[in-house]
Each structure stands twice: as structure tokens, then as C-alpha cells.
Design a protein around this motif. Structure first.
Motif, PDB file in Angstrom:
ATOM      1  N   GLY A  59       0.811  -1.208   0.000  1.00  0.00           N
ATOM      2  CA  GLY A  59       0.000   0.000   0.000  1.00  0.00           C
ATOM      3  C   GLY A  59       0.843   1.256   0.000  1.00  0.00           C
ATOM      4  O   GLY A  59       1.950   1.282   0.555  1.00  0.00           O
ATOM      5  N   ILE A  60       0.316   2.294  -0.656  1.00  0.00           N
ATOM      6  CA  ILE A  60       0.951   3.615  -0.676  1.00  0.00           C
ATOM      7  C   ILE A  60      -0.142   4.628  -0.376  1.00  0.00           C
ATOM      8  O   ILE A  60      -1.123   4.731  -1.119  1.00  0.00           O
ATOM      9  N   ALA A  61       0.016   5.339   0.738  1.00  0.00           N
ATOM     10  CA  ALA A  61      -0.965   6.354   1.130  1.00  0.00           C
ATOM     11  C   ALA A  61      -0.310   7.726   1.056  1.00  0.00           C
ATOM     12  O   ALA A  61       0.770   7.937   1.628  1.00  0.00           O
ATOM     13  N   GLU A  62      -0.961   8.647   0.364  1.00  0.00           N
ATOM     14  CA  GLU A  62      -0.478  10.024   0.280  1.00  0.00           C
ATOM     15  C   GLU A  62      -1.457  10.932   1.021  1.00  0.00           C
ATOM     16  O   GLU A  62      -2.671  10.829   0.826  1.00  0.00           O
ATOM     17  N   THR A  63      -0.929  11.802   1.860  1.00  0.00           N
ATOM     18  CA  THR A  63      -1.761  12.773   2.565  1.00  0.00           C
ATOM     19  C   THR A  63      -1.156  14.165   2.441  1.00  0.00           C
ATOM     20  O   THR A  63       0.070  14.324   2.374  1.00  0.00           O
ATOM     21  N   TRP A  64      -2.035  15.158   2.397  1.00  0.00           N
ATOM     22  CA  TRP A  64      -1.633  16.557   2.291  1.00  0.00           C
ATOM     23  C   TRP A  64      -2.179  17.324   3.496  1.00  0.00           C
ATOM     24  O   TRP A  64      -3.334  17.117   3.908  1.00  0.00           O
ATOM     25  N   TRP A  65      -1.340  18.230   4.034  1.00  0.00           N
ATOM     26  CA  TRP A  65      -1.678  18.994   5.228  1.00  0.00           C
ATOM     27  C   TRP A  65      -1.294  20.467   5.020  1.00  0.00           C
ATOM     28  O   TRP A  65      -0.405  20.763   4.230  1.00  0.00           O
ATOM     29  N   PRO A  66      -1.907  21.388   5.767  1.00  0.00           N
ATOM     30  CA  PRO A  66      -1.529  22.794   5.635  1.00  0.00           C
ATOM     31  C   PRO A  66      -0.070  23.038   6.013  1.00  0.00           C
ATOM     32  O   PRO A  66       0.619  23.853   5.398  1.00  0.00           O
ATOM     33  N   ASP A  67       0.417  22.297   7.035  1.00  0.00           N
ATOM     34  CA  ASP A  67       1.791  22.458   7.512  1.00  0.00           C
ATOM     35  C   ASP A  67       2.119  21.290   8.445  1.00  0.00           C
ATOM     36  O   ASP A  67       1.237  20.511   8.827  1.00  0.00           O
ATOM     37  N   THR A  68       3.385  21.175   8.810  1.00  0.00           N
ATOM     38  CA  THR A  68       3.795  20.065   9.672  1.00  0.00           C
ATOM     39  C   THR A  68       3.187  20.178  11.068  1.00  0.00           C
ATOM     40  O   THR A  68       2.907  19.168  11.712  1.00  0.00           O
ATOM     41  N   GLU A  69       2.981  21.400  11.527  1.00  0.00           N
ATOM     42  CA  GLU A  69       2.397  21.586  12.854  1.00  0.00           C
ATOM     43  C   GLU A  69       0.996  20.981  12.926  1.00  0.00           C
ATOM     44  O   GLU A  69       0.627  20.327  13.919  1.00  0.00           O
ATOM     45  N   THR A  70       0.201  21.200  11.884  1.00  0.00           N
ATOM     46  CA  THR A  70      -1.151  20.630  11.851  1.00  0.00           C
ATOM     47  C   THR A  70      -1.094  19.110  11.870  1.00  0.00           C
ATOM     48  O   THR A  70      -1.857  18.453  12.595  1.00  0.00           O
ATOM     49  N   MET A  71      -0.194  18.551  11.098  1.00  0.00           N
ATOM     50  CA  MET A  71      -0.060  17.102  11.038  1.00  0.00           C
ATOM     51  C   MET A  71       0.348  16.538  12.404  1.00  0.00           C
ATOM     52  O   MET A  71      -0.256  15.584  12.902  1.00  0.00           O
ATOM     53  N   LYS A  72       1.354  17.147  13.021  1.00  0.00           N
ATOM     54  CA  LYS A  72       1.863  16.655  14.299  1.00  0.00           C
ATOM     55  C   LYS A  72       0.860  16.843  15.430  1.00  0.00           C
ATOM     56  O   LYS A  72       0.884  16.100  16.411  1.00  0.00           O
ATOM     57  N   ARG A  73      -0.013  17.833  15.305  1.00  0.00           N
ATOM     58  CA  ARG A  73      -0.967  18.125  16.370  1.00  0.00           C
ATOM     59  C   ARG A  73      -1.921  16.952  16.623  1.00  0.00           C
ATOM     60  O   ARG A  73      -2.507  16.817  17.694  1.00  0.00           O
ATOM     61  N   ASN A  74      -2.069  16.083  15.637  1.00  0.00           N
ATOM     62  CA  ASN A  74      -2.951  14.927  15.794  1.00  0.00           C
ATOM     63  C   ASN A  74      -2.355  13.843  16.694  1.00  0.00           C
ATOM     64  O   ASN A  74      -3.081  13.032  17.252  1.00  0.00           O
ATOM     65  N   THR A  75      -1.024  13.836  16.813  1.00  0.00           N
ATOM     66  CA  THR A  75      -0.358  12.799  17.588  1.00  0.00           C
ATOM     67  C   THR A  75      -0.839  12.805  19.038  1.00  0.00           C
ATOM     68  O   THR A  75      -0.878  13.852  19.689  1.00  0.00           O
ATOM     69  N   GLY A  76      -1.213  11.646  19.510  1.00  0.00           N
ATOM     70  CA  GLY A  76      -1.642  11.522  20.897  1.00  0.00           C
ATOM     71  C   GLY A  76      -3.102  11.802  21.152  1.00  0.00           C
ATOM     72  O   GLY A  76      -3.594  11.592  22.270  1.00  0.00           O
ATOM     73  N   THR A  77      -3.829  12.255  20.138  1.00  0.00           N
ATOM     74  CA  THR A  77      -5.259  12.512  20.308  1.00  0.00           C
ATOM     75  C   THR A  77      -6.038  11.202  20.263  1.00  0.00           C
ATOM     76  O   THR A  77      -5.522  10.153  19.843  1.00  0.00           O
ATOM     77  N   ALA A  78      -7.307  11.279  20.645  1.00  0.00           N
ATOM     78  CA  ALA A  78      -8.157  10.087  20.590  1.00  0.00           C
ATOM     79  C   ALA A  78      -8.291   9.583  19.160  1.00  0.00           C
ATOM     80  O   ALA A  78      -8.300   8.370  18.916  1.00  0.00           O
ATOM     81  N   ALA A  79      -8.386  10.523  18.204  1.00  0.00           N
ATOM     82  CA  ALA A  79      -8.491  10.128  16.793  1.00  0.00           C
ATOM     83  C   ALA A  79      -7.231   9.402  16.341  1.00  0.00           C
ATOM     84  O   ALA A  79      -7.291   8.427  15.580  1.00  0.00           O
ATOM     85  N   TRP A  80      -6.076   9.861  16.813  1.00  0.00           N
ATOM     86  CA  TRP A  80      -4.803   9.234  16.458  1.00  0.00           C
ATOM     87  C   TRP A  80      -4.716   7.816  17.023  1.00  0.00           C
ATOM     88  O   TRP A  80      -4.308   6.882  16.328  1.00  0.00           O
ATOM     89  N   GLU A  81      -5.103   7.658  18.269  1.00  0.00           N
ATOM     90  CA  GLU A  81      -5.067   6.335  18.900  1.00  0.00           C
ATOM     91  C   GLU A  81      -6.028   5.374  18.201  1.00  0.00           C
ATOM     92  O   GLU A  81      -5.718   4.191  18.023  1.00  0.00           O
ATOM     93  N   ALA A  82      -7.189   5.892  17.783  1.00  0.00           N
ATOM     94  CA  ALA A  82      -8.151   5.054  17.058  1.00  0.00           C
ATOM     95  C   ALA A  82      -7.592   4.640  15.700  1.00  0.00           C
ATOM     96  O   ALA A  82      -7.802   3.516  15.230  1.00  0.00           O
ATOM     97  N   LEU A  83      -6.859   5.555  15.050  1.00  0.00           N
ATOM     98  CA  LEU A  83      -6.238   5.262  13.761  1.00  0.00           C
ATOM     99  C   LEU A  83      -5.224   4.135  13.897  1.00  0.00           C
ATOM    100  O   LEU A  83      -5.215   3.185  13.104  1.00  0.00           O
ATOM    101  N   ILE A  84      -4.370   4.233  14.898  1.00  0.00           N
ATOM    102  CA  ILE A  84      -3.352   3.204  15.115  1.00  0.00           C
ATOM    103  C   ILE A  84      -4.006   1.855  15.419  1.00  0.00           C
ATOM    104  O   ILE A  84      -3.592   0.815  14.893  1.00  0.00           O
ATOM    105  N   ALA A  85      -5.044   1.884  16.238  1.00  0.00           N
ATOM    106  CA  ALA A  85      -5.750   0.639  16.562  1.00  0.00           C
ATOM    107  C   ALA A  85      -6.344   0.004  15.319  1.00  0.00           C
ATOM    108  O   ALA A  85      -6.332  -1.231  15.162  1.00  0.00           O
ATOM    109  N   ASP A  86      -6.857   0.823  14.420  1.00  0.00           N
ATOM    110  CA  ASP A  86      -7.439   0.287  13.191  1.00  0.00           C
ATOM    111  C   ASP A  86      -6.357  -0.258  12.265  1.00  0.00           C
ATOM    112  O   ASP A  86      -6.580  -1.263  11.581  1.00  0.00           O
ATOM    113  N   GLU A  87      -5.198   0.397  12.220  1.00  0.00           N
ATOM    114  CA  GLU A  87      -4.102  -0.106  11.399  1.00  0.00           C
ATOM    115  C   GLU A  87      -3.700  -1.522  11.805  1.00  0.00           C
ATOM    116  O   GLU A  87      -3.319  -2.338  10.951  1.00  0.00           O
TER     117      GLU A  87
END
Length: 223
Positions: A59-87
Motif C-alpha cells: 500500500g501507498i498512502a499520500e496525505t496533504w496537510w496545511p503544515d507540519t504543525e497541523t499534522m503533528k498536532r494529531n499525535t496523541g489525540t483520541a483520533a490518532w489512537e483510534a487510527l493506530i488501533a485500526d491499522e
């Protein structure tokens, strides 16, 4: 805008059909909970490719973000933990490789709905400076590849220079993405003088011993 390219293998023992179905139809529900995501594209290897050899990625997944800060801000959130669990349900997370890239569009023409996309995993020539590699790839090789008549779209994804900070070495130096309308077009391209000039130039900046590729079907999830 910042772009990431994530490559990975499926969970050991998981059939390709099951993996691709889950990734396409279930996993986006978790990805779309991330804050600030602007574009999300999946590239699935053609199933016929598995009959010919072991593929470098599933698999190859491409994602686009406004900036690195926005991308990193997701780390550690409930949405992030749910993403990892689904992976964990369908991905071998030990094989995941994330690369932040600078995108360079070399050619951008409409692609047929039934078209496909080749993704090349590009390593630079041994001993070549990163800046020289990127300059040659973009300014010399890019126009050569874009001149191939059958190529509809061509995008270079260069590893950001930060990937080399403090002596680090990214998994590759970039990804070349090339779209064709059909297999017939792809098979016809090597007979053109433009293709032959493009291939001849690769030895000037690419380590062919480590170059690899996968033929995929692109699915635009967001954007």
C-alpha cells in the motif's frame, strides 16, 4: 502545504483482496477523523502483479496537510489512537515508512478512468549529494520523462532535506509517480525515442540496484 507518502505491507497471512477491501472501505473512517487533513489518496497494487513477483509494498498512502504543525498536532489525540488501533487490523506496522516530500508536477494531463499509476521507489546514485540528485531529477530527468507521449501525468516526490538531518538516511530519496491511460500505452512507450532517452539518463543519478516499482490503481478518498 506539506505532503507525506506512507508505504507499508499488509498484515501477515491476510489475503490481498481482504486487505485492499478493508483499506479502501473501512480504514478511511478512521483517517477522516484527523484534524486538518486536506487530501488523502490510496494507491493499491494491481492484483495481477502479485502473480509475477513479491511486491516491495502492499500500500501507498499520500496525505496533504496545511503544515507540519497541523499534522503533528494529531499525535496523541483520541483520533490518532483510534487510527493506530485500526491499522493493527490490516497493516504490518513494523513495515510502515513515512516520508515527508516536496512535490514537483512535471506533467498534468487528464487520465482515463480506467488508467493506472506506476509508483517508483527512487534511490539516488551512491556518493551523489542530495542537492545534486534532486536538481538532476527535477531539472534534467523530469522534462525527459514528461516528453514520453504515452505518459499522461508525472509527479516527482523528493524527500524533504530535513529527512537527512543529523546524518539520517530516509528509506528512499523519493517517489516517482507516472500515470498511463492503458496497459497498451505503457507497453508502447519503450519504442519511443523519448522513453529511450529517459532510461539512458537514469544511470546519471539513480542507483539501479535498489530501484523498485509497483503498478497501482489510485483511489482519491479526499480532495
Amino acid at each position: 502545504m506539506i505532503k507525506s507518502v506512507l508505504t507499508f505491507m499488509r498484515k501477515p497471512g491476510m489475503p490481498v483482496d481482504e486487505f485492499q477491501d478493508y483499506w479502501l472501505n473501512e480504514h478511511p473512517k478512521a483517517v477522516l477523523q484527523l484534524d486538518g487533513l486536506q487530501r488523502y489518496v490510496q494507491s493499491h497494487p494491481l492484483r495481477s502483479g502479485y502473480a509475477k513477483r513479491d511486491l516491495p509494498v502492499d500500500g501507498i498512502a499520500e496525505t496533504w496537510w496545511p503544515d507540519t504543525e497541523t499534522m503533528k498536532r494529531n499525535t496523541g489525540t483520541a483520533a490518532w489512537e483510534a487510527l493506530i488501533a485500526d491499522e493493527e487490523r490490516f497493516v504490518d506496522r513494523d513495515t510502515m515508512n513515512l516520508l515527508l516530500v516536496e512535490e514537483h508536477v512535471m506533467k498534468d494531463e487528464p487520465v482515463a478512468d480506467h488508467g493506472f499509476k506506476i509508483v517508483e521507489i527512487v534511490p539516488r546514485k551512491k556518493g551523489m549529494a542530495v542537492e545534486d540528485f534532486q536538481r538532476h531529477w527535477r531539472d534534467i530527468h523530469g522534462p525527459l520523462g514528461a516528453s514520453i507521449p504515452q505518459v499522461r501525468r508525472y509527479v516527482q516526490n523528493h524527500a524533504r532535506l530535513s529527512a537527512y538531518d543529523r546524518g539520517r538516511s530516509p528509506v528512499c530519496d523519493g517517489y516517482a509517480m507516472v500515470w498511463f491511460d492503458s496497459m497498451d500505452d505503457m507497453r508502447a512507450s519503450p519504442s519511443t525515442k523519448e522513453y529511450q532517452a529517459t532510461i539512458a539518463d537514469e544511470a546519471n543519478f539513480i542507483d539501479h540496484d535498489r530501484l523498485d516499482f509497483v503498478i497501482t490503481k489510485e483511489h482519491v478518498i479526499v480532495g
